[in-house]
Scaffold this active site. Sequence first.
Site, mmCIF file in Angstrom:
data_model
loop_
_atom_site.group_PDB
_atom_site.id
_atom_site.type_symbol
_atom_site.label_atom_id
_atom_site.label_comp_id
_atom_site.label_asym_id
_atom_site.label_seq_id
_atom_site.Cartn_x
_atom_site.Cartn_y
_atom_site.Cartn_z
ATOM 1 C CE1 TYR A 113 -12.324 -21.140 -4.265
ATOM 2 C CE2 TYR A 113 -14.669 -21.446 -3.953
ATOM 3 C CZ TYR A 113 -13.545 -20.662 -3.857
ATOM 4 O OH TYR A 113 -13.641 -19.402 -3.333
ATOM 5 C CE LYS A 161 1.621 -14.481 -1.092
ATOM 6 N NZ LYS A 161 1.895 -13.041 -0.844
ATOM 7 C CG ASP A 201 0.420 -9.976 -1.564
ATOM 8 O OD1 ASP A 201 0.608 -10.349 -2.737
ATOM 9 O OD2 ASP A 201 1.308 -10.047 -0.695
ATOM 10 C CG ASP A 245 -15.024 -16.448 -4.494
ATOM 11 O OD1 ASP A 245 -15.896 -15.658 -4.895
ATOM 12 O OD2 ASP A 245 -15.220 -17.293 -3.606
ATOM 13 C CG ASP A 304 -17.406 -10.996 -3.742
ATOM 14 O OD1 ASP A 304 -17.767 -11.310 -4.900
ATOM 15 O OD2 ASP A 304 -18.003 -11.378 -2.712
#
Length: 332
Positions: free
Chosen positions: A124, A170, A202, A226, A230
């Site tokens: 971001y 990751k 993942d 993020d 959700d």
Amino acid sequence: MRKVTVIPGDGIGPEVIGSALEVLRAVDAPLEVHRADMGLACYQRTGSYLPQETLDLLEESDAALFGAITSPTTYDPDYRSPLLRLRKAFDLYANVRPVRRPHPTVGLVALDVVIVRENTEGMYTGVERDVPGGVITERLVTRKACERIVDRALSICREEGRKSVTCVHKSNVLRRSDGLFREVFWERVRGSGIEGRELLVDAAAAALVQRPESLECLVTLNLYGDILSDEAAALAGGLGFAPSVNLGESFALFEPTHGSAPDIAGKDRANPVAAILSAAMMLRYLEMDEKAVRIERTVTEAIGRGIRTADAGGRMGTAEFTKRFLELLSSA
Ligand code: ATP
């Protein structure tokens, strides 16, 4: 008396924050509440998305409660999200999202996990540049940001009696950047008294669905946090139940995880629980734990009694939900 700035914002923001303020009044929270403006409607009224008066009020406050804002639909090269500006201005480096199914009859999975997301860098940075045939996005991971987000996750585990923390990364692909995050995680966890674990992002997405009981606290970088939060919110009953806080060292901005939901704004259809739970989190931050617990218990009880908005399988609008919630709260 603690000083709190309240920013209702756009869309369903004013509706859900209105409910949350009624709840704060009902529990007699000793707060000096100041209202402030920010967002698209504010821009249309004043020519500014984030007026100086709002920044000044926030500066003088102990905490803030924020609803949501709508981003402009037409492309404006000068637009900078006011929320991102606030995160920078107050160095709100940790986005903390507790995800707990509020009642066994809502949601899909028995989750009780807190997601601690790095809030200032990662994907971001907003720095993108054209190259022949495509675009490069810069992704920043610094040792300092990794250290403080891991330290924050560890202190949350201690405060809440959570025994393990899982680092989500990751690093098999992003060897240097996520590798740095992973390295810092193990440095800080060692000797902390909290059990450290790790998952590739993942695998973490799958674990939230398949073995939620194994996850107590996730600490992760901006984009992963993020997305996972959700996902977790959806599994635990939907965005209407998901509170959050943006935390810095000396300031905190509480907000429902959901956005301004323009599709249902002004229609009395918003679920105010995420805002109410964000207000309860704010009370806990301001050391008014008893009042926070009373609100949280009433949420569970209300849902159990069928006091629900449509997104949670009920028939009530925001106003009726709030009225019934306040009745239950006063009898608790
Ligand atoms: P924004 O652009 O401000 O993020 P959005 O509509 O893209 O808004 P959200 O506000 O997060 O994103 O909402 C996604 C959808 O979820 C909405 O369209 C709305 O129908 C539903 N929703 C979100 N929050 C609530 C809520 N509190 N109560 C009921 N439904 C909600």
